[in-house]
Design a protein around this motif. Structure first.
Motif, PDB file in Angstrom:
ATOM      1  N   ARG A   8      -9.215   7.970   5.122  1.00 37.16           N
ATOM      2  CA  ARG A   8      -8.849   8.610   6.160  1.00 37.16           C
ATOM      3  C   ARG A   8      -7.566   9.334   6.179  1.00 37.16           C
ATOM      4  N   VAL A   9      -6.791   9.857   4.974  1.00 42.56           N
ATOM      5  CA  VAL A   9      -5.524  10.634   4.909  1.00 42.56           C
ATOM      6  C   VAL A   9      -5.900  11.555   3.791  1.00 42.56           C
ATOM      7  N   TRP A  10      -5.419  12.716   4.190  1.00 42.97           N
ATOM      8  CA  TRP A  10      -5.332  13.735   3.139  1.00 42.97           C
ATOM      9  C   TRP A  10      -3.991  14.654   3.201  1.00 42.97           C
ATOM     10  N   VAL A  11      -3.487  14.959   2.311  1.00 42.34           N
ATOM     11  CA  VAL A  11      -2.377  15.633   1.894  1.00 42.34           C
ATOM     12  C   VAL A  11      -2.463  17.246   1.554  1.00 42.34           C
ATOM     13  N   ALA A 132      -0.690   3.486  13.683  1.00 35.37           N
ATOM     14  CA  ALA A 132       0.421   4.480  13.057  1.00 35.37           C
ATOM     15  C   ALA A 132       1.707   3.844  13.471  1.00 35.37           C
ATOM     16  N   ALA A 133       2.371   2.998  12.746  1.00 35.36           N
ATOM     17  CA  ALA A 133       3.402   2.363  13.164  1.00 35.36           C
ATOM     18  C   ALA A 133       4.815   3.189  12.678  1.00 35.36           C
ATOM     19  N   VAL A 134       5.692   3.283  13.607  1.00 33.51           N
ATOM     20  CA  VAL A 134       6.913   4.150  13.340  1.00 33.51           C
ATOM     21  C   VAL A 134       7.838   3.266  12.705  1.00 33.51           C
ATOM     22  N   VAL A 135       8.283   3.633  11.725  1.00 28.54           N
ATOM     23  CA  VAL A 135       9.268   2.682  10.997  1.00 28.54           C
ATOM     24  C   VAL A 135      10.833   3.503  10.910  1.00 28.54           C
ATOM     25  N   ALA A 136      11.747   3.042  11.637  1.00 26.17           N
ATOM     26  CA  ALA A 136      13.222   3.510  11.706  1.00 26.17           C
ATOM     27  C   ALA A 136      13.801   3.713  10.206  1.00 26.17           C
ATOM     28  N   SER A 146       9.711   6.888   9.199  1.00 28.36           N
ATOM     29  CA  SER A 146       8.563   7.065   8.352  1.00 28.36           C
ATOM     30  C   SER A 146       7.396   6.760   9.253  1.00 28.36           C
ATOM     31  N   LEU A 147       6.141   6.759   8.820  1.00 29.32           N
ATOM     32  CA  LEU A 147       5.104   6.411   9.525  1.00 29.32           C
ATOM     33  C   LEU A 147       4.018   5.445   8.618  1.00 29.32           C
ATOM     34  N   HIS A 148       3.821   4.523   8.842  1.00 27.17           N
ATOM     35  CA  HIS A 148       3.149   3.280   8.422  1.00 27.17           C
ATOM     36  C   HIS A 148       1.488   3.240   8.776  1.00 27.17           C
ATOM     37  N   LEU A 149       0.820   3.445   7.952  1.00 27.31           N
ATOM     38  CA  LEU A 149      -0.646   3.369   8.374  1.00 27.31           C
ATOM     39  C   LEU A 149      -1.161   1.958   7.747  1.00 27.31           C
ATOM     40  N   PRO A 150      -1.090   0.874   8.330  1.00 26.23           N
ATOM     41  CA  PRO A 150      -1.476  -0.335   7.476  1.00 26.23           C
ATOM     42  C   PRO A 150      -2.998  -0.348   7.310  1.00 26.23           C
ATOM     43  N   LEU A 183      16.189   2.097   2.580  1.00 22.23           N
ATOM     44  CA  LEU A 183      15.408   1.714   1.275  1.00 22.23           C
ATOM     45  C   LEU A 183      14.881   0.284   1.327  1.00 22.23           C
ATOM     46  N   GLN A 184      15.713  -0.812   1.873  1.00 19.55           N
ATOM     47  CA  GLN A 184      15.281  -1.963   1.792  1.00 19.55           C
ATOM     48  C   GLN A 184      14.147  -2.248   2.819  1.00 19.55           C
ATOM     49  N   ARG A 185      14.106  -1.411   4.048  1.00 18.46           N
ATOM     50  CA  ARG A 185      13.045  -1.600   4.890  1.00 18.46           C
ATOM     51  C   ARG A 185      11.815  -1.059   4.296  1.00 18.46           C
ATOM     52  N   LEU A 186      11.960   0.223   3.460  1.00 18.04           N
ATOM     53  CA  LEU A 186      10.639   0.894   2.938  1.00 18.04           C
ATOM     54  C   LEU A 186      10.180  -0.225   1.804  1.00 18.04           C
ATOM     55  N   ALA A 187      11.078  -0.719   1.120  1.00 15.70           N
ATOM     56  CA  ALA A 187      10.760  -1.562   0.006  1.00 15.70           C
ATOM     57  C   ALA A 187       9.520  -2.763   0.580  1.00 15.70           C
ATOM     58  N   ASP A 188      10.002  -3.342   1.663  1.00 11.51           N
ATOM     59  CA  ASP A 188       9.216  -4.128   2.310  1.00 11.51           C
ATOM     60  C   ASP A 188       7.668  -3.699   2.609  1.00 11.51           C
ATOM     61  N   VAL A 189       7.616  -2.474   3.052  1.00 14.55           N
ATOM     62  CA  VAL A 189       6.443  -1.838   3.546  1.00 14.55           C
ATOM     63  C   VAL A 189       5.811  -1.463   2.477  1.00 14.55           C
ATOM     64  N   VAL A 190       6.480  -1.011   1.375  1.00 19.28           N
ATOM     65  CA  VAL A 190       5.761  -0.436  -0.052  1.00 19.28           C
ATOM     66  C   VAL A 190       5.170  -1.777  -0.436  1.00 19.28           C
ATOM     67  N   ALA A 191       5.444  -2.807  -0.332  1.00 20.12           N
ATOM     68  CA  ALA A 191       4.742  -4.015  -1.002  1.00 20.12           C
ATOM     69  C   ALA A 191       3.442  -3.993  -0.456  1.00 20.12           C
ATOM     70  N   SER A 192       2.947  -3.567   0.457  1.00 15.56           N
ATOM     71  CA  SER A 192       1.590  -3.742   0.874  1.00 15.56           C
ATOM     72  C   SER A 192       0.935  -2.188   0.885  1.00 15.56           C
ATOM     73  N   CYS A 193       1.409  -1.283   0.531  1.00 20.88           N
ATOM     74  CA  CYS A 193       0.721   0.016   0.227  1.00 20.88           C
ATOM     75  C   CYS A 193       0.339   0.498  -0.936  1.00 20.88           C
ATOM     76  N   ASP A 194      -0.925   1.024  -1.011  1.00 16.23           N
ATOM     77  CA  ASP A 194      -1.437   1.715  -2.235  1.00 16.23           C
ATOM     78  C   ASP A 194      -1.020   3.012  -2.393  1.00 16.23           C
ATOM     79  N   VAL A 195      -0.632   3.845  -1.438  1.00 17.75           N
ATOM     80  CA  VAL A 195      -0.273   5.310  -1.546  1.00 17.75           C
ATOM     81  C   VAL A 195       1.018   5.496  -0.547  1.00 17.75           C
ATOM     82  N   VAL A 196       1.958   6.275  -1.394  1.00 17.15           N
ATOM     83  CA  VAL A 196       3.241   6.584  -0.563  1.00 17.15           C
ATOM     84  C   VAL A 196       3.391   8.032  -0.780  1.00 17.15           C
TER      85      VAL A 196
END
Length: 255
Positions: A8-11, A132-136, A146-150, A183-196
């Motif tokens: 459900r995401v296009w760029v 759509a989670a807002v990540v400071a 950033s915006l995380h779409l879990p 960057l550390q906060r994003l590293a924690d999010v990226v661990a559960s992401c397939d697409v950045v």
């Protein structure tokens, strides 16, 4: 024009600075636009493609208050265009329009700026589509988020995690430390992401995004040590000029 990166995401990516816009599509065709860019013609084309697919724009989100991330057009509908409280008040519409005219002259900008601040401490966008989670993620600009779409395994990273830009810091005295924490906060999010999805550059998978996080840490290490970084991203003249300017600023602060 649109590339599908998840269910459900296009760029879509503008050739100018590889500026990326994201479209999140709900089951009913309602769309959330994130950082729509870059020229007025791009925005008109984007609206035309969405309409052609039977979708409709329901809301938008600006990751941060730089002019190329707060654009809108008369071709797009009048919908909520959210930003964090810090981002929404960081620059006036006049200042943003002046920046746009300076950086990308020759265009008639219909709308620039005009975002609506989310309520303080908002953790999710108040739209009816998928979560759509807002990540400071401060450090690049006031109120950067950033915006995380879990549900999709997607992170829309704003002006971070780029393969074409090094970390570009805001003017705050704490910018380097704030960027590291982000960057550390994003590293924690990226661990559960397939697409950045970066605001400038190419879409990455989780492994590539982790490599970019490591590269950004190395860049900041070199920058703060006063060492010229061995970073391929500095081969682009615009990025090199930005690096030289912020290295000089940090050097002056150390003195």
């Amino acid at each position: 024009m649109l590339e599908q990166v998840s269910a459900r995401v296009w760029v879509t990516t503008s050739p100018t600075w590889l500026t990326t816009s994201s479209v999140v599509v709900a089951d009913d065709g309602a769309c959330l636009l994130v950082d729509p860019a870059l020229t007025p013609a791009d925005l008109v084309s984007l609206q035309g493609e969405l309409t052609g697919r039977g979708w409709h724009v329901a809301a938008a989100f600006s990751t941060h208050p730089h002019w190329d991330h707060v654009l809108w057009s008369e071709a797009l509908p009048d919908v909520p265009r959210w930003a964090t409280p810090g981002a929404a008040v960081a620059s006036t519409d006049e200042e943003l329009a002046a920046q746009a005219a300076r950086d990308l002259p020759g265009h008639r900008w219909d709308v620039v700026g005009g975002t609506t601040p989310l309520p303080p401490d908002t953790t999710e966008l108040p739209w009816t589509g998928l979560r759509a989670a807002v990540v400071a993620t401060p450090g690049h600009a006031p109120g950067h988020a950033s915006l995380h779409l879990p549900g999709e395994g997607v992170l829309v990273a704003g002006d971070m995690l780029s393969d074409v830009e090094v970390p570009l810091l805001d003017d705050d005295d704490d910018a380097v430390d704030a960027y590291r924490r982000s960057l550390q906060r994003l590293a924690d999010v990226v661990a559960s992401c397939d697409v950045v999805v970066p605001g400038h550059g190419r879409v990455a998978d989780g492994a590539e995004a982790s490599r970019r996080i490591d590269a950004d840490h190395r860049y900041l290490d070199d920058l703060t040590a006063g060492v010229d970084p061995l970073d391929a991203r500095l081969g682009e003249p615009r990025v090199r000029a930005e690096h030289v300017a912020q290295a000089a600023r940090l050097g002056a602060e150390r003195r």
